[in-house]
Design a protein around this motif. Structure first.
Motif, PDB file in Angstrom:
ATOM      1  N   ASN A 102     -15.021 -47.779 -22.046  1.00 37.09           N
ATOM      2  CA  ASN A 102     -14.132 -49.051 -22.161  1.00 37.09           C
ATOM      3  C   ASN A 102     -12.761 -48.267 -22.024  1.00 37.09           C
ATOM      4  O   ASN A 102     -11.946 -49.135 -21.452  1.00 37.09           O
ATOM      5  CB  ASN A 102     -14.157 -49.589 -23.398  1.00 37.09           C
ATOM      6  N   THR A 103     -12.384 -47.244 -22.579  1.00 32.00           N
ATOM      7  CA  THR A 103     -11.077 -46.616 -22.439  1.00 32.00           C
ATOM      8  C   THR A 103     -10.681 -46.079 -20.858  1.00 32.00           C
ATOM      9  O   THR A 103      -9.813 -46.551 -20.290  1.00 32.00           O
ATOM     10  CB  THR A 103     -11.059 -45.316 -23.135  1.00 32.00           C
ATOM     11  N   PHE A 108      -8.304 -47.771 -15.361  1.00 31.14           N
ATOM     12  CA  PHE A 108      -8.535 -48.087 -14.195  1.00 31.14           C
ATOM     13  C   PHE A 108      -8.211 -49.493 -13.822  1.00 31.14           C
ATOM     14  O   PHE A 108      -7.450 -49.624 -12.845  1.00 31.14           O
ATOM     15  CB  PHE A 108     -10.304 -48.218 -13.808  1.00 31.14           C
ATOM     16  N   ARG A 109      -8.224 -50.248 -14.720  1.00 27.59           N
ATOM     17  CA  ARG A 109      -7.580 -51.664 -14.291  1.00 27.59           C
ATOM     18  C   ARG A 109      -6.021 -51.746 -14.506  1.00 27.59           C
ATOM     19  O   ARG A 109      -5.577 -52.310 -13.338  1.00 27.59           O
ATOM     20  CB  ARG A 109      -8.067 -52.495 -15.651  1.00 27.59           C
ATOM     21  N   ASP A 110      -5.589 -50.653 -15.071  1.00 26.48           N
ATOM     22  CA  ASP A 110      -3.890 -50.513 -15.469  1.00 26.48           C
ATOM     23  C   ASP A 110      -3.380 -49.771 -14.171  1.00 26.48           C
ATOM     24  O   ASP A 110      -2.412 -50.235 -13.404  1.00 26.48           O
ATOM     25  CB  ASP A 110      -3.693 -49.686 -16.590  1.00 26.48           C
ATOM     26  N   THR A 427     -15.244 -54.259 -24.321  1.00 29.59           N
ATOM     27  CA  THR A 427     -14.395 -54.141 -25.457  1.00 29.59           C
ATOM     28  C   THR A 427     -15.625 -54.633 -26.789  1.00 29.59           C
ATOM     29  O   THR A 427     -15.597 -54.180 -27.805  1.00 29.59           O
ATOM     30  CB  THR A 427     -13.114 -55.285 -25.605  1.00 29.59           C
ATOM     31  N   ALA A 428     -16.242 -55.539 -26.319  1.00 31.16           N
ATOM     32  CA  ALA A 428     -17.301 -55.996 -27.333  1.00 31.16           C
ATOM     33  C   ALA A 428     -18.314 -55.069 -27.748  1.00 31.16           C
ATOM     34  O   ALA A 428     -18.779 -54.716 -28.586  1.00 31.16           O
ATOM     35  CB  ALA A 428     -17.954 -57.254 -26.963  1.00 31.16           C
ATOM     36  N   SER A 429     -18.890 -54.059 -26.550  1.00 31.37           N
ATOM     37  CA  SER A 429     -19.773 -53.013 -26.671  1.00 31.37           C
ATOM     38  C   SER A 429     -19.037 -51.946 -27.798  1.00 31.37           C
ATOM     39  O   SER A 429     -19.838 -51.575 -28.567  1.00 31.37           O
ATOM     40  CB  SER A 429     -19.834 -52.280 -25.427  1.00 31.37           C
TER      41      SER A 429
END
Length: 502
Positions: A102-103, A108-110, A427-429
């Motif tokens: 998740n981190t 990666f998205r940023d 995030t839910a994970s």
């Protein structure tokens, strides 16, 4: 009192004090032995004076039963908590989850967003490739680590099955000693200590309750009601798993032919470490791996490239499945779903977090990171920016938006299924795991404290107090002195009598 009566009384005192001293000495020598129950000499009065009636072993069946139950619960909870905090959490970088997928997904998205704002910047393009590599490595290493944890749990399960069979065999031997000593009127106390010690060890592995029958014979049952020992020990069996990937077939643990149920929840329902290990191997680790597999599958789908010839076909882009690198990603024709509805269920999911890779087409020095901006990772037919315009950002913007806008139908087997974006699912994970870990840690403290209290309560009844034993020893010494004084008086009286007639 006649001289013969006085002499008999003195002899009784010596016999009694000798037996009391022996028992007190044994108690004192076992003051640090947690598996020893205090012995008390019972003195009874007869027409010939006081004598040792029996040696009583201190015990409290209700407290001992509660102690075994709390021990089983604490053992299971500690096993689960260790698996979550010391093994799985370490894979994720500890309490801050610094190394969790998740981190890396958020990073990666940023970086993609930054590249989309400046699509001509080659440094930002290289940064996207680096972030994608970190994300893939995180998915790969976490999934591999989970499989190793399952393998370790499976190894421990097989070891504990062997230990349980050995303990039951020892229990049969000691139980026979108790029956024989009780039925013949001999002292069974040492055998009872041995049997109780074995019950404590067995309760570490499985939840148990016992039934005591004629001549001290004992039958054992698991907390689920399966016969564990009745006259003879029941067979406990399992087999090692052949593999530990997401689709691996697990091997049940059987007691007398009945499968043990794995524990459930952070505050686990497991009794004994065997059920907790089954929970880690067959529930917790596979569920989390399923979540990682679905994240990896979603990434492959998110970054698929569309054929620009207009035939509606797709191919793997930035991310691909190493097992099927050339597998085209197509809508399900049987379902008749349009490409906008392309979903995780149309892709093989098992072990995808282990199999996902980043395309060599974007990896320097031979690859071109700008293909992430332009498309064409799957070939020229998939190139969305054929002119190679440095200001083109539409594809990058779509990728960034898809992290939150594109909804996938994640499966219920992941425990956090439903229609949601990959970022929300990731995030839910983390939230799912943290909730499980936190619940387990809190329950571990509670159950450990309960075990300590019940053990202390039982120990207060059955353990040896050195102060009490030394005090009793002083009392016995006084009795012995009284006996010696009485014997001395008798001796003087006889001497006087002999002198008077001599």
């Amino acid at each position: 009192m006649s001289l013969s009566t006085a002499r008999s009384t003195a002899q009784s005192i010596f016999n009694n004090t000798a037996r009391q001293t022996s028992v007190i000495g044994t108690n004192i020598s076992n003051v640090q032995n947690g598996d020893y129950n205090k012995r008390t000499v019972m003195i009874v009065s007869t027409e010939h004076g006081a004598r040792v009636g029996s040696v009583y072993r201190e015990e409290n069946a209700a407290l001992f039963r509660q102690s075994l139950e709390s021990n089983s619960s604490a053992s299971a909870q500690a096993t689960l908590t260790d698996g979550l905090t010391k093994e799985i959490a370490n894979l994720l970088g500890g309490g801050n989850y610094d190394r969790s997928p998740n981190t890396y997904l958020s990073t990666f998205r940023d970086t993609l967003s930054s590249y989309g704002a400046k699509p001509a910047d080659t440094t930002l393009a290289a940064g996207v490739v680096s972030a994608a590599k970190d994300l893939v490595q995180s998915l790969n290493s976490t999934s591999t680590g989970l499989q190793a944890i399952r393998q370790d749990a499976d190894k421990k399960i097989n070891e504990q099955v062997g230990n349980l069979n050995a303990l039951l065999a020892s229990f049969e031997t000691v139980n026979t000693k108790v029956i024989q000593a009780t039925s013949t009127g001999n002292d069974p106390n040492s055998a009872l200590d041995e049997r109780d010690a074995l019950l404590k060890k067995i309760s570490d592995l499985v939840g148990i309750y016992s039934v005591t029958r004629e001549n001290g014979d004992m039958a054992l049952y698991t907390s689920e009601g399966t016969t564990l020992f009745e006259t003879i020990p029941r067979v406990v069996s399992t087999k090692p798993m052949e593999s530990y990937n997401a689709g691996a077939i697990t091997q049940d643990v059987f007691i007398d032919g009945v499968a043990i149920t794995p524990g459930d929840g952070g505050d686990t329902s497991a009794k004994g470490s065997l059920q907790a290990l089954l929970q880690i191997r067959d529930q917790v680790a596979p569920t989390y791996q399923r979540q990682l597999d679905e994240i990896a599958t979603a990434l492959i789908l998110m970054f698929k490239e569309e054929n620009q010839n207009g035939n509606g076909s797709f191919a793997a882009g930035l991310f691909y499945d190493i097992k099927n690198p050339s597998l085209p990603i197509l809508p399900d024709p049987a379902a008749g779903e349009p490409k906008e509805k392309l979903d995780i269920k149309h892709m093989p999911v098992d072990d995808m977090s282990t199999r996902i890779r980043i395309s060599a087409a974007v990896l320097p020095p031979t690859g071109n990171p700008a293909l992430i901006r332009d498309g064409g990772i799957a070939g020229e037919a998939y190139r969305a920016n054929p002119d190679g315009s440095s200001g083109y950002s539409e594809l990058l913007d779509n990728y960034v938006e898809s992290f939150e806008d594109v909804k996938f139908g994640f499966s219920d087997s992941s425990s956090i299924g439903g229609d949601q974006s990959v970022l929300d699912f990731s995030t839910a994970s983390v939230g799912w795991f943290e909730s499980l870990r936190s619940s387990a840690s809190n329950a571990d403290e509670t159950k450990t404290a309960l075990m300590a209290r019940t053990s202390e309560a039982y120990s207060n009844v059955t353990s040896v107090s050195l102060d009490e034993e030394l005090s009793l020893l002083l009392d016995v010494e006084q009795s012995y002195k009284a006996g010696t004084k009485l014997l001395s008086t008798i001796d003087e009286m006889i001497k006087t009598l002999l002198d008077s007639v001599g």
